[in-house]
Design an enzyme around this catalytic site. Sequence first.
Site, PDB file in Angstrom:
ATOM      1  N   ASP A  29     -10.470  -1.886   4.027  1.00 32.93           N
ATOM      2  CA  ASP A  29      -9.889  -3.084   3.416  1.00 32.93           C
ATOM      3  C   ASP A  29     -10.655  -3.426   2.136  1.00 32.93           C
ATOM      4  O   ASP A  29     -11.878  -3.336   2.083  1.00 32.93           O
ATOM      5  CB  ASP A  29      -9.952  -4.257   4.414  1.00 32.93           C
ATOM      6  CG  ASP A  29      -9.012  -5.383   4.033  1.00 32.93           C
ATOM      7  OD1 ASP A  29      -8.031  -5.606   4.762  1.00 32.93           O
ATOM      8  OD2 ASP A  29      -9.259  -6.041   2.996  1.00 32.93           O
ATOM      9  N   ASN A  85      -1.656  -9.227  12.177  1.00 32.19           N
ATOM     10  CA  ASN A  85      -1.045 -10.471  11.711  1.00 32.19           C
ATOM     11  C   ASN A  85       0.442 -10.209  11.498  1.00 32.19           C
ATOM     12  O   ASN A  85       0.810  -9.193  10.893  1.00 32.19           O
ATOM     13  CB  ASN A  85      -1.703 -10.919  10.400  1.00 32.19           C
ATOM     14  CG  ASN A  85      -3.181 -11.227  10.579  1.00 32.19           C
ATOM     15  OD1 ASN A  85      -3.593 -11.732  11.620  1.00 32.19           O
ATOM     16  ND2 ASN A  85      -3.981 -10.912   9.576  1.00 32.19           N
ATOM     17  N   GLY A  91       0.046 -15.096   9.502  1.00 23.55           N
ATOM     18  CA  GLY A  91      -0.836 -14.870   8.357  1.00 23.55           C
ATOM     19  C   GLY A  91      -0.693 -13.503   7.724  1.00 23.55           C
ATOM     20  O   GLY A  91      -1.594 -13.027   7.035  1.00 23.55           O
ATOM     21  N   GLN A  92       0.454 -12.846   7.939  1.00 17.59           N
ATOM     22  CA  GLN A  92       0.676 -11.520   7.342  1.00 17.59           C
ATOM     23  C   GLN A  92       0.944 -11.664   5.849  1.00 17.59           C
ATOM     24  O   GLN A  92       1.815 -12.431   5.447  1.00 17.59           O
ATOM     25  CB  GLN A  92       1.870 -10.842   8.025  1.00 17.59           C
ATOM     26  CG  GLN A  92       2.116  -9.415   7.527  1.00 17.59           C
ATOM     27  CD  GLN A  92       3.259  -8.726   8.269  1.00 17.59           C
ATOM     28  OE1 GLN A  92       3.943  -9.345   9.092  1.00 17.59           O
ATOM     29  NE2 GLN A  92       3.475  -7.459   7.966  1.00 17.59           N
ATOM     30  N   HIS A  98       0.465  -3.092   9.820  1.00 13.74           N
ATOM     31  CA  HIS A  98      -0.920  -2.627   9.740  1.00 13.74           C
ATOM     32  C   HIS A  98      -1.751  -3.295  10.815  1.00 13.74           C
ATOM     33  O   HIS A  98      -1.483  -4.421  11.215  1.00 13.74           O
ATOM     34  CB  HIS A  98      -1.523  -2.893   8.352  1.00 13.74           C
ATOM     35  CG  HIS A  98      -1.435  -4.317   7.902  1.00 13.74           C
ATOM     36  ND1 HIS A  98      -0.275  -4.852   7.395  1.00 13.74           N
ATOM     37  CD2 HIS A  98      -2.344  -5.312   7.884  1.00 13.74           C
ATOM     38  CE1 HIS A  98      -0.473  -6.120   7.071  1.00 13.74           C
ATOM     39  NE2 HIS A  98      -1.726  -6.441   7.375  1.00 13.74           N
ATOM     40  N   HIS A 100      -5.691  -4.281  11.689  1.00  9.52           N
ATOM     41  CA  HIS A 100      -7.067  -4.422  11.214  1.00  9.52           C
ATOM     42  C   HIS A 100      -7.994  -3.960  12.331  1.00  9.52           C
ATOM     43  O   HIS A 100      -7.879  -4.441  13.475  1.00  9.52           O
ATOM     44  CB  HIS A 100      -7.396  -5.886  10.917  1.00  9.52           C
ATOM     45  CG  HIS A 100      -6.570  -6.529   9.851  1.00  9.52           C
ATOM     46  ND1 HIS A 100      -7.056  -6.758   8.581  1.00  9.52           N
ATOM     47  CD2 HIS A 100      -5.303  -7.020   9.858  1.00  9.52           C
ATOM     48  CE1 HIS A 100      -6.119  -7.373   7.857  1.00  9.52           C
ATOM     49  NE2 HIS A 100      -5.054  -7.539   8.601  1.00  9.52           N
TER      50      HIS A 100
END
Length: 112
Positions: A29, A85, A91-92, A98, A100
Amino acid sequence: MDCVFCKIASGEIPSRKAYEDSKVLAFYDLDPQAPVHILLIPKEHISSCKEVTEENSYLVAHIFQVAAKLAAELGLENGFRIVANTGEDGGQTVPHLHFHLLGGRSMKWPPG
Ligand code: 5GP
Ligand code: ZN
C-alpha cells in the site's frame, strides 16, 4: 476501464509487488497503516465484496491462500488482520475488490 487497480494489475501503474501469479497480485500500500500493509487483488475486475459470486469466489479463496503464505513469509506468526472495506459505509475508496493484509503491530477492535 479507468480503474487504478486494473492499471496496477496490468503494470500500467507501477507498484511494489509482494506476490504475483496469473490470477492475483499482491502489492504494498502507498499509505501504510501498519509495518506490513499489503493489498491483495484479483487481476480480473470485481468491484467489491458485493460482486463476489459462485463463479468468481475461487479468486477470493486463492487470495486468502496467498495472504496466509505472505504472512508466514513476512514473519507475522503473532497474527495479522485482513480487511475488505466495502462500499461507502465500509470506507472503500478504490472500486476494485481488494483485501488489506495488515501486520507487525497489535490491532485495535472495534475499528473506527
Ligand atoms: P480502501 O480505502 O478502498 O479500502 O483502500 C484503498 C487503498 O489503496 C488505500 O489504503 C490506499 O492507500 C491504496 N492506494 C490507492 N491508490 C494506490 C496506488 O496507486 N498504489 C498503491 N500501492 N496503493 C494505492
Ligand atoms: Zn479494476
